[in-house]
Design a protein around this motif. Structure first.
Motif, short mmCIF file in Angstrom:
data_model
loop_
_atom_site.label_atom_id
_atom_site.label_comp_id
_atom_site.label_asym_id
_atom_site.label_seq_id
_atom_site.Cartn_x
_atom_site.Cartn_y
_atom_site.Cartn_z
N THR A 521 0.83 -1.20 0.00
CA THR A 521 0.00 0.00 0.00
C THR A 521 0.86 1.25 0.00
OG1 THR A 521 -1.81 -1.12 1.16
CG2 THR A 521 -1.76 1.28 1.28
N LEU A 522 1.92 1.25 0.79
CA LEU A 522 2.82 2.40 0.84
C LEU A 522 3.46 2.65 -0.51
CD1 LEU A 522 4.64 1.85 4.27
CD2 LEU A 522 2.91 3.56 3.74
N ASN A 523 3.91 1.58 -1.14
CA ASN A 523 4.59 1.73 -2.43
C ASN A 523 3.62 2.15 -3.53
OD1 ASN A 523 7.03 0.94 -1.26
ND2 ASN A 523 6.67 -1.22 -1.70
N GLU A 524 2.43 1.57 -3.51
CA GLU A 524 1.46 1.84 -4.57
C GLU A 524 0.93 3.26 -4.53
OE1 GLU A 524 -2.81 0.07 -6.24
OE2 GLU A 524 -1.76 -0.90 -4.58
N HIS A 525 0.77 3.80 -3.31
CA HIS A 525 0.17 5.13 -3.17
C HIS A 525 1.17 6.14 -2.59
CE1 HIS A 525 -3.69 3.27 -4.02
NE2 HIS A 525 -3.47 2.39 -3.06
N ALA A 526 2.44 5.93 -2.86
CA ALA A 526 3.48 6.79 -2.27
C ALA A 526 3.32 8.25 -2.69
CB ALA A 526 4.86 6.27 -2.66
#
Length: 675
Positions: A521-526
């Protein structure tokens, strides 16, 4: 219906789900991209904030929540663990879509009976999903096949029979051919006898066989592998026979040619003997593809399933042998059915959410699914350890002793104002009671209303929430000052009988979460406009708890300080879940913070905090105490506090006035001279 904000809608759908699940141990999780339920959790996609939703959008989202709530109440999710159904789910592509279509109609019948008001919401969600299907078609499109639309068409017919006020249902049904429509009607007829999830699963199995959609991926692949191995073995046998005949050399060839005439002119016994010696070991299975009728029937049954409705083992059912079937032999002539089309209710909600993310100024809390909200009975191990450490060290008592006279001064400023209003007052103009000395002259003139009576002042109908910023930047003097102010206020509120609570917030959940899903989630919506990280809130003292039982939890604030802070989302959660449910007419929130939010998208979070403050200020009274910093850019009612001396002077007098219904107004110059 007026438009609804994203914050209000998020809170509403969670509360609605809890109402449906009030007799069940289910959790509502908002965040991510999924819209589903597994019987224990209901997953709702992240609802974009900072944008309003119209009536159709609100009802569509409500309808999905009602639908998933119905699954939580009436669907037996444990059946999917049984080997029989687990194998079908894994290997038969159409099994779950058909089952879901049947089960959706069954549970919606029950939902609308239990909660008649949910029908309007379900109609809106159904209409949104149907429009998605119709928008993907044009007038020249051919009628869809049964394999393609059987699952969703079952829901169309089922909802039509339930009397849904949705014109798109008939429009969708009109796209079906007569044969497909008849098959769908037969399927919906079976729902009348289906009283459970298991009955829907068994009905799905019957329909798959009847429609020739029971293509079993694992069985077909296994048979293909076995057939390929058989061909490989046959080719190896041919190669071995060829190598043996070639190894005899010229002498063997001459001998074979010399004996050829004798073999041709000899008797049948000699021919049969030589044929048996030189024959291929697999030749008996190659002469006739048909073989034994009984063996052929058994092979077809294993590889292709039942031949219902004249469809046979082939998906097209036209009886003609394709090139693929001719090459693979008996049992492997079956084509894989077309994949099902699934514009169902979950897709409708996801479509509503995704359509809002393109608006300017929208704020999407992608990490909200991983938020952690702690309170008594739900403390994490780390917070439990902090509370025990504060209790063992006597942290609360040490703070009270240290602030000494400052706390007493703060208490006096508050108590004077509160006690003065709580004392009874005299009212004149009564015809009986105690003689009013100020009306003696009127008494001598014959007036009768010269008496006075005591009247009780109105009780303060007020509650207070103290919110403490527990981010890493507060460590040291800032956190000490914030905790001292909270303890001093709490002591006064406790004595005056004013309901109050103490909460704290940071992003410790972000630092503690090492799961793969969270990292994805962090990487996808950074770089998304919003936050991709998780937040933590702590209800250190609830309104109904006494100070004596919760003082160690309040003192534990010093031990949980750390990480970042996303003030906007944290304050909104505290406001919606702890403050607004209170019955008092006047609600006050005091926020102690040292400045701007610090998260994965600081600019977006600063804008979010400003928007949240405006929302909260329209509902309750909000005051921001800037601990050694200025917070006027966020809070309309704001004052900077640099020391406990400033807090104990004019500021506390204004707090007392605010509790009595007056506006909070503190001059910065007065604060500087308030020692």
């Amino acid at each position: 219906m007026k438009e609804v904000s994203g914050d209000k809608l998020t809170h509403e759908v969670q509360a609605t789900s809890r109402t449906f699940y009030r007799n069940q141990d289910l959790e509502v999780i908002v965040g991510g991209d999924q819209a589903m339920t597994n019987g224990k959790q209901v997953y709702l996609p992240t609802i974009p904030l900072g944008v309003d939703y119209d009536e159709d959008e609100v009802r569509t989202i409500r309808g999905f929540v009602d639908h998933e709530a119905g699954h939580g109440r009436h669907t037996d999710f444990k059946l999917g663990r049984r080997k029989k159904y687990r194998d079908l789910i894994k290997n038969v592509e159409h099994f779950m879509p058909i089952t879901n279509g049947l089960e959706d109609v069954r549970i919606e019948r029950l939902i609308t009976q239990e909660y008649p008001g949910s029908k309007r919401n379900l109609e809106a969600t159904s209409q949104w999903a149907n429009k998605m299907y119709l928008n993907n078609r044009d007038d020249s499109s051919e009628s869809p096949s049964l394999a393609e639309v059987a699952a969703v068409a079952i829901t169309w017919e089922g909802r039509r029979r339930m009397g849904y006020d949705d014109p798109t249902i008939q429009q969708c049904l009109d796209t079906l051919s007569p044969d497909v429509r008849q098959a769908v009607n037969e399927a919906v007829d079976m729902i009348d006898k289906a009283k459970s999830t298991k009955a829907c699963m068994e009905a799905s199995i019957k329909l798959l066989k009847r429609w020739g959609l029971d293509y079993h991926e694992a069985e077909e692949q296994e048979k293909m592998r076995a057939h390929q191995q058989e061909q490989d073995q046959q080719e190896q046998g041919d190669d071995q026979d060829g190598g043996q005949s070639g190894g005899d050399g010229d002498e063997s060839q001459e001998q074979e040619q010399g004996e050829q005439g004798e073999q041709e002119s000899g008797d049948g016994d000699t021919a049969e003997q030589n044929q048996g010696e030189n024959a291929d070991p697999h030749a008996e299975n190659m002469g006739d593809d048909s073989g034994d009728p009984e063996e052929q029937e058994a092979t077809e049954s294993e590889g292709g399933g039942d031949n219902h409705d004249g469809q046979g083992a082939r998906a097209d059912g036209d009886g003609e042998e394709t090139e693929e079937s001719a090459g693979t032999g008996v049992g492997f002539s079956r084509d894989k059915p077309q994949s099902p089309y699934d514009p169902n209710l979950d897709k409708a909600m996801q479509n509503v959410v995704s359509s809002k993310q393109c608006y300017n100024g929208v704020y999407v809390p992608h990490g909200s699914r991983f938020d952690v909200h702690e309170k008594e009975g739900r403390w994490s191990k780390g917070t439990t350890y902090s509370i025990e450490a504060a209790k063992t060290s006597g942290h609360y008592s040490r703070i009270r002793e240290k602030i000494g006279g400052h706390m007493n001064k703060m208490r006096r400023n508050l108590e004077r104002a509160l006690i003065a209003t709580q004392e009874r007052t005299w009212r004149s103009g009564y015809e009986e009671g105690t003689l009013d000395s100020r009306r003696l002259a009127r008494a001598m003139n014959g007036e009768s209303s010269v008496y006075r009576q005591r009247s009780q002042s109105e009780d303060m109908d007020t509650c207070v929430m103290l919110c403490l910023d527990a981010s890493g930047s507060m460590q040291g003097s800032c956190s000490r000052l914030a905790l001292q102010c909270a303890i001093a206020m709490g002591e006064v509120f406790e004595k005056a009988g004013i309901p109050y609570a103490v909460s704290a917030f940071n992003t410790l959940a972000h630092e503690k979460n090492n799961t793969r899903a969270y990292k994805n989630t962090l990487n996808e919506h950074a770089h998304a406009e919003g936050r991709s990280h998780a937040i933590s809130t702590y209800l250190l003292k609830d309104f109904h708890q006494c100070l004596r039982s919760s003082k160690h939890q309040i003192a534990a604030y010093d031990y949980i300080v750390g990480s970042g802070n996303t003030d906007g989302d944290s304050l909104m959660y505290i406001h919606q879940n702890y403050v607004m449910p209170r019955p008092e007419k006047r609600k006050i929130m005091f926020v102690f913070s040292d400045g701007s939010p610090v998260g994965t998208n600081t600019d977006a979070e600063c804008r979010r905090l400003k928007g949240v403050c405006r929302i909260i200020e329209n509902a309750v009274e909000l005051v921001g105490f800037g601990i050694q910093t200025n917070v006027e850019q966020f809070y309309r009612n704001a004052v900077q506090i640099n020391s406990l001396d400033e807090m104990s002077g004019k500021v506390m007098k204004q707090v007392a006035s605010m509790l009595l219904g007056k506006k909070f107004k503190v001059d910065a110059k007065e604060v500087g001279n308030a020692a």
